[in-house]
Design an enzyme around this catalytic site. Structure first.
Site, PDB file in Angstrom:
ATOM      1  CB  SER A 126       2.391   0.240 -36.137  1.00  0.00           C
ATOM      2  OG  SER A 126       1.751   0.719 -37.513  1.00  0.00           O
TER       3      SER A 126
ATOM      4  CE  LYS B 231       4.713   2.313 -33.922  1.00  0.00           C
ATOM      5  NZ  LYS B 231       3.463   2.478 -33.469  1.00  0.00           N
ATOM      6  CB  THR B 232       0.689   2.137 -30.529  1.00  0.00           C
ATOM      7  OG1 THR B 232       1.618   3.128 -31.705  1.00  0.00           O
ATOM      8  CG2 THR B 232       0.842   2.550 -29.341  1.00  0.00           C
ATOM      9  N   GLY B 233       0.168  -0.172 -32.162  1.00  0.00           N
ATOM     10  CA  GLY B 233      -0.124  -0.748 -33.188  1.00  0.00           C
ATOM     11  C   GLY B 233      -1.849  -0.422 -33.470  1.00  0.00           C
TER      12      GLY B 233
END
Length: 265
Positions: free
Chosen positions: A70, A208-210
């Protein structure tokens, strides 16, 4: 195809994106205690764009490529806004009407909410609107990761073949913060806006995380950039996530690293 008027800019940025590692690479073990305290294995990269210097914990892992998951929502947003596939951060997009892993994803929403909720089906719709050919051209122009999105337009950042290193992530986000990517100024501004996590008198934090589940163990990401005055610092964390309980540790660990490096209070 990308807009012809920007072809020269795209080629210039492509050459820049293929530059070698930062002029200065400082390896540090000072962050290990934070990884140990969290019970996690991984890497952290900080890229000081003005000095062209990287501070790296676990350098071998920092140059190992993983599926972006993501975190690719940053790139997907840039391409969507730049191409006109999505008008702005308030345009409502359909999620498709099917049951989803998270109930919060089961509604139509704009990209501001989709970024915040990391809504996979919304961003799959975005990728289909942009199209495989156009997305591939953008990825190549930016020099993002290994540059390969394969033939499936709405899964390549989740399943591969696209892969990127922590060092490349930190460079990419720093270039976004500096406005040095081959996207329109408006597209970059709108993307920065929906990435913003914190704003104080001293700094603004974007990220942003993923969560890449196509490997064992799963790989957790937190990437973005920190702006302090006129200085921009790209950062990237990735960790092994063998359990669901590890997912909430990504951002706190990344913040602990930024604090240890003197960039957060």
């Amino acid at each position: 195809m990308l807009y012809p008027l920007r072809l020269l800019t795209l080629m210039s940025c492509l050459l820049l994106s293929q530059a070698p590692r930062a002029a200065g690479v400082v390896e540090t073990d000072a962050l290990q205690r934070h990884f140990d305290a969290a019970g996690l294995k991984g890497t952290f990269v900080l890229y000081d764009a003005s000095a062209d210097q990287m501070t790296v914990y676990n350098p071998k892992r920092a140059t190992t490529a993983y599926t972006p998951a993501s975190t690719f929502k940053i790139f997907n947003s840039l391409a969507a806004f730049d191409s006109g596939a999505v008008r702005d951060a308030e345009e409502i997009l359909p999620y498709g009407g099917k049951p989803q892993w998270l109930p919060a994803w089961e509604r139509d929403m704009d990209l501001r909410d989709a970024m915040r909720l990391s809504n996979v089906p919304i961003y799959q719709e975005v990728a289909r609107r942009i199209g495989q050919q156009r997305l591939q051209a953008y990825v190549k122009a930016v020099g993002y990761g290994n540059g390969d999105i394969g033939p499936v337009v709405d899964r390549f950042w989740l399943d591969g073949p696209l892969a990127i290193t922590a060092e490349q992530q930190a460079r990419f986000t720093a270039r976004l913060g500096l406005g040095q990517l081959p996207f329109s100024a408006k597209a970059m501004s709108m993307t920065r806006d929906i990435m913003q996590l914190e704003k104080t008198a001293d700094y603004t934090l974007y990220g942003k995380t993923g969560w890449a589940t196509n490997s064992k163990p799963a790989i957790g990401w937190w990437v973005g950039y920190l702006q302090r005055g006129d200085k921009v610092y790209g950062y990237a964390l990735n960790i092994d996530m063998p359990t669901l309980e590890d997912a909430p540790k990504r951002m706190p660990l990344g913040k602990a690293c930024l604090k240890a490096l003197g960039l957060l209070p």
